[in-house]
Design a protein around this motif. Structure first.
Motif, PDB file in Angstrom:
ATOM      1  N   SER A 100      -9.811 -11.552  -5.717  1.00  0.00           N
ATOM      2  CA  SER A 100      -9.717 -10.113  -5.967  1.00  0.00           C
ATOM      3  C   SER A 100      -9.084  -9.389  -4.795  1.00  0.00           C
ATOM      4  N   ARG A 101      -8.305  -8.317  -5.101  1.00  0.00           N
ATOM      5  CA  ARG A 101      -7.690  -7.495  -4.061  1.00  0.00           C
ATOM      6  C   ARG A 101      -8.137  -6.044  -4.196  1.00  0.00           C
ATOM      7  N   THR A 102      -9.318  -5.851  -4.800  1.00  0.00           N
ATOM      8  CA  THR A 102      -9.731  -4.482  -5.090  1.00  0.00           C
ATOM      9  C   THR A 102     -10.481  -3.832  -3.940  1.00  0.00           C
ATOM     10  N   ARG A 103     -11.146  -4.587  -3.084  1.00  0.00           N
ATOM     11  CA  ARG A 103     -11.913  -4.011  -1.990  1.00  0.00           C
ATOM     12  C   ARG A 103     -11.056  -3.894  -0.748  1.00  0.00           C
TER      13      ARG A 103
ATOM     14  N   TYR B  29      -8.752   3.582  11.865  1.00  0.00           N
ATOM     15  CA  TYR B  29      -8.234   2.285  12.291  1.00  0.00           C
ATOM     16  C   TYR B  29      -7.291   1.727  11.225  1.00  0.00           C
ATOM     17  N   PRO B  30      -5.988   1.798  11.450  1.00  0.00           N
ATOM     18  CA  PRO B  30      -5.009   1.399  10.420  1.00  0.00           C
ATOM     19  C   PRO B  30      -5.200  -0.013   9.899  1.00  0.00           C
ATOM     20  N   VAL B  31      -5.667  -0.927  10.740  1.00  0.00           N
ATOM     21  CA  VAL B  31      -5.808  -2.319  10.313  1.00  0.00           C
ATOM     22  C   VAL B  31      -6.788  -2.448   9.153  1.00  0.00           C
ATOM     23  N   LEU B  32      -7.747  -1.521   9.028  1.00  0.00           N
ATOM     24  CA  LEU B  32      -8.770  -1.620   7.996  1.00  0.00           C
ATOM     25  C   LEU B  32      -8.350  -0.996   6.667  1.00  0.00           C
ATOM     26  N   ARG B  33      -7.106  -0.517   6.591  1.00  0.00           N
ATOM     27  CA  ARG B  33      -6.638   0.054   5.330  1.00  0.00           C
ATOM     28  C   ARG B  33      -6.157  -1.015   4.355  1.00  0.00           C
ATOM     29  N   ALA B  34      -6.054  -2.235   4.809  1.00  0.00           N
ATOM     30  CA  ALA B  34      -5.517  -3.312   3.975  1.00  0.00           C
ATOM     31  C   ALA B  34      -6.552  -3.777   2.966  1.00  0.00           C
ATOM     32  N   PRO B  35      -6.084  -4.411   1.878  1.00  0.00           N
ATOM     33  CA  PRO B  35      -7.035  -5.080   0.988  1.00  0.00           C
ATOM     34  C   PRO B  35      -7.657  -6.269   1.696  1.00  0.00           C
ATOM     35  N   ALA B  36      -8.882  -6.594   1.339  1.00  0.00           N
ATOM     36  CA  ALA B  36      -9.572  -7.710   1.981  1.00  0.00           C
ATOM     37  C   ALA B  36      -8.876  -9.020   1.635  1.00  0.00           C
TER      38      ALA B  36
ATOM     39  N   HIS C  36       0.340  -6.308   6.815  1.00  0.00           N
ATOM     40  CA  HIS C  36      -0.166  -6.697   5.523  1.00  0.00           C
ATOM     41  C   HIS C  36       0.138  -5.586   4.544  1.00  0.00           C
ATOM     42  N   ARG C  37      -0.038  -5.878   3.244  1.00  0.00           N
ATOM     43  CA  ARG C  37       0.332  -4.944   2.217  1.00  0.00           C
ATOM     44  C   ARG C  37      -0.751  -3.902   1.990  1.00  0.00           C
ATOM     45  N   SER C  38      -0.303  -2.777   1.433  1.00  0.00           N
ATOM     46  CA  SER C  38      -1.241  -1.752   1.012  1.00  0.00           C
ATOM     47  C   SER C  38      -2.000  -2.227  -0.204  1.00  0.00           C
ATOM     48  N   ARG C  39      -3.157  -1.610  -0.466  1.00  0.00           N
ATOM     49  CA  ARG C  39      -3.983  -2.013  -1.592  1.00  0.00           C
ATOM     50  C   ARG C  39      -3.453  -1.444  -2.913  1.00  0.00           C
ATOM     51  N   LEU C  40      -2.355  -0.689  -2.905  1.00  0.00           N
ATOM     52  CA  LEU C  40      -1.933  -0.001  -4.113  1.00  0.00           C
ATOM     53  C   LEU C  40      -1.460  -0.943  -5.201  1.00  0.00           C
ATOM     54  N   GLY C  41      -1.115  -2.181  -4.846  1.00  0.00           N
ATOM     55  CA  GLY C  41      -0.822  -3.218  -5.826  1.00  0.00           C
ATOM     56  C   GLY C  41       0.260  -2.844  -6.800  1.00  0.00           C
ATOM     57  N   TRP C  42      -0.128  -2.678  -8.103  1.00  0.00           N
ATOM     58  CA  TRP C  42       0.835  -2.443  -9.170  1.00  0.00           C
ATOM     59  C   TRP C  42       1.185  -0.966  -9.326  1.00  0.00           C
ATOM     60  N   ALA C  43       0.732  -0.108  -8.442  1.00  0.00           N
ATOM     61  CA  ALA C  43       1.000   1.324  -8.576  1.00  0.00           C
ATOM     62  C   ALA C  43       2.490   1.642  -8.703  1.00  0.00           C
TER      63      ALA C  43
END
Length: 704
Positions: free
Chosen positions: A228-231, A216-223, A4-11
């Protein structure tokens, strides 16, 4: 393995936008508006490509409500698998499964440190039945801990015990057993060390989410969500009650923070959607009692207690080991031909069951140290009866002194990545690490924080060193006589100040993702270059001055390099920000270091690509100057990254003899030998008593 993608989004798009704006401004000043206009064309198309990558990834993340729910459930199961694998391996490394688990027992703690029994049992209890209820719910042995926890209506438990009583072992075994019994979709028990939590700075949920994301790497993803993809997934699971915290070591927090921690725990539990809100916590008995006794350590001077008991939580206290359990444990691992050597010690224990020897061996920690020092070696345990051991503390200090020589007497196994370090070397290095943690008031040994073990002057020199190397080369080879530039840039580097710790990157770069990312990058680079050629030649076409020679000249001098290096830059950005996470394991210090090194390399290549485009092909400056600027930019970037700082740590501390050059191999080897333990991405000493003992030894050596 899921991704899955990182939470960084538009960074990435914002970073590229700022870079393009800055480059255009500098170009307008340095080389005139004509070339700046061309630079703006290049930058705008590269920016468009980066935005295209980001938008494409963002659109692919949209899910329906049902799909998001299914995805959450899948990820929760992956977390459970990773936690189970982590503590299964750690239990094996710590020797908790062999030769024989010590038979620990517990009993109800003093009622003053726990909530009302009616709140704990979530119902009325008659006065005449209170003792019976406490015996039923709050008494048992090691193998019954999971049953006792699940019998509690609120499933909130505090485990107390004296130092070395086995609180961490009990918490670990409880975590493993709850995972074994867990049904799909149920909350996942996760063991976390409280030593790093400061309740004055972070809410419990935020701190837990940070710890979970690191481990735990799996929990680094956005929810996974529709809107919303902020949490992060970690924070969502914590707030939704899908993580059962097993919090180890309230006593390892700073003394003044413990009352605030209990208050924060009560506030967090009261805000959970599920009123039960299961929780487990461990603490030393004396430190926990002091929280509720007026005038004691951790209490206010006004005469009133500073903390309230953990709401609706049962409190149990670990009992001293029985002599029968001690004897069975020590003899079970001793070869039959050598068991007689324990006879004098065991006879002394039985004749003086309240003596200093029995008191010292009444904890699992000291019994396990005696087992390591004498059951598994040819050494004679009768030395414990020497007349100089007059009290319990002398015997415990002797057993702690024996740990490192015994651990390093055995040669490493062939599959162990270690050198043949001597016990004297290991003890000197471990004393240094213990003193480093003691000065910082910490129990967690994180490799990215070892930069703080270097004196301030050493950390101050991190940035001027690469600047000096580059400027010396530039002054001698490129522009003799530019000594003033050498001094100005060196002064700028010095003005940055001493380097501080940089948290490692959590992005995992896998080789299987390199080719697809670069393929996408080069394709977008080709599109950008083609569009740039069209825009660059349109004015000439309309004015009738267009010619084929100029087209080829622009293609070779500008647009082909832009396609190659711009495509490389875009591909590297995609690799860094749109990289699937390996969900099959928990993080370790080694894996975190590998991830940070890989992301640092990607950022260095991205920086080099942008410099090559901007400095050489767009601005048209000297190639040698461009290369030197690329080198210094990459070196400075390395100094700002955790893995780059580790190189400086290894060099400084290795040359000064405070740590070996292969510091990470040494730490991992110490863990394999049972001197250190691994808690997620950090190491800890096997026990806080061992760390404190090494601090005392190190202080004595320093004074001598």
């Amino acid at each position: 393995m899921s991704g899955h993608r990182s939470r960084l989004g538009w960074a990435p798009a914002w970073v590229a936008c700022l870079a393009v704006c800055g480059a255009v401004t500098l170009a307008g000043v340095a080389v005139g508006l004509d070339r700046a206009d061309k630079l703006a064309s290049v930058g705008s198309f590269v920016l468009a490509a980066v935005a295209l990558v980001t938008v494409r990834g963002g659109r692919s993340g949209k899910q329906t409500a049902s799909a998001a729910t299914r995805r959450r459930d899948e990820l929760l199961e992956q977390v459970a698998e990773a936690v189970a694998a982590q503590w299964r391996d750690e239990a094996e490394t710590r020797g908790l499964t062999h030769p024989l688990p010590l038979s620990m027992r517990w009993s109800p703690a003093d009622p003053v440190v726990m909530d009302r029994l009616t709140a704990i049992l979530d119902g009325p209890v008659h006065a005449e039945d209170e003792d019976l209820a406490r015996e039923f719910y709050l008494s048992g042995g090691l193998g019954e801990i999971a049953d006792a926890f699940q019998r509690l209506p609120t499933q909130r438990l505090v485990v107390l015990g004296q130092p070395g009583a086995g609180k961490t072992v009990l918490a670990l075994q409880l975590t493993r057993e709850l995972l074994r019994r867990r049904q799909p979709g149920a909350p996942v028990p996760v063991l976390l060390s409280l030593a790093s939590w400061n309740p004055a700075e972070l809410h419990l949920h935020e701190w837990m989410a940070t710890q979970l994301e690191t481990t735990y790497p799996v929990l680094r993803a956005p929810a996974p969500t529709v809107r919303s993809r902020t949490r992060s997934l970690a924070l969502e699971f914590v707030q939704a009650g899908r993580i059962t915290p097993v919090l180890d070591g309230l006593d390892e927090m700073a003394e003044h923070l413990r009352p605030a921690a209990l208050q924060a725990l009560n506030r967090a539990l009261s805000g959970q959607p599920d009123e039960a809100a299961p929780l487990v916590m461990t603490c030393r008995s004396e430190e926990y009692h002091h929280l509720f006794v007026p005038g004691a350590v951790g209490s206010s001077d006004t005469g009133g207690p500073t903390a309230q008991p953990l709401a609706a939580a049962a409190v149990i206290e670990l009992c001293p080991l029985d002599l029968d359990d001690i004897e069975a444990y020590l003899l079970q691992a001793t070869p039959a031909s050598q068991r007689a050597k324990w006879d004098p010690v065991l006879q002394h224990l039985r004749t003086q069951p309240q003596g200093p020897y029995a008191q010292a061996l009444s904890t699992p920690l000291m019994t396990s140290l005696a087992h390591s020092a004498y059951s598994q070696t040819a050494a004679d345990p009768a030395v414990l009866l020497a007349p100089e051991f007059t009290d319990r503390s002398h015997i415990e200090d002797h057993l702690l002194d024996r740990l490192i020589p015994t651990a390093y007497a055995a040669r490493p196994t062939p599959d162990r990545d270690s050198d043949c370090w001597t016990a004297e070397q290991a003890e000197r290095w471990l004393c240094f690490l213990a003193l480093h943690l003691h000065r910082r008031g910490n129990r967690d040994l994180a490799w990215w924080e070892l930069i703080l073990a270097i004196p301030r002057i050493g950390r101050w020199l991190m940035y001027p060193l690469p600047a000096s190397i580059w400027l010396t080369f530039w002054t001698v080879a490129a522009s003799p006589g530019w000594w003033w530039e050498w001094l100005s840039v060196l002064g700028l580097a010095l003005s940055i100040g001493p380097a501080g710790p940089s948290r490692p990157s959590v992005t995992e770069i896998r080789t299987s993702n390199v080719a697809p990312s670069l393929k996408t990058g080069f394709a977008l680079g080709a599109i950008c270059s083609a569009m740039g050629i069209v825009v660059d030649n349109l004015p000439d076409v309309f004015s009738g001055q267009w010619c084929l020679c100029r087209l080829f000249d622009g293609l070779l001098s500008l647009w082909l390099p832009v396609m190659l290096f711009g495509g490389l830059a875009i591909g590297l950005l995609k690799l860094l920000f749109d990289n699937p996470v390996d969900t099959s394991h928990s993080a370790s210090p080694r894996s975190v270091l590998r991830a940070d090194r890989a992301s640092t390399l990607v950022l260095a290549l991205f920086t080099a690509s942008v410099f090559v485009i901007g400095w050489i092909f767009v601005l048209g400056f000297d190639a040698l100057a461009g290369v030197t600027y690329v080198v210094v930019a990459v070196m400075f970037a390395g100094c700002l990254r955790a893995s780059g700082q580790l190189f400086w740590v290894r060099a400084w501390l290795g040359l000064s003899g405070r740590l070996p050059w292969r510091a990470m191999a040494f730490l991992d080897d110490a863990r394999q030998r049972g001197v250190l333990r691994q808690v997620g991405a950090v190491y800890q000493f096997r026990h806080a008593r061992l760390q404190d003992h090494l601090v005392a030894n190190g202080s004595k050596s320093h004074q001598r």
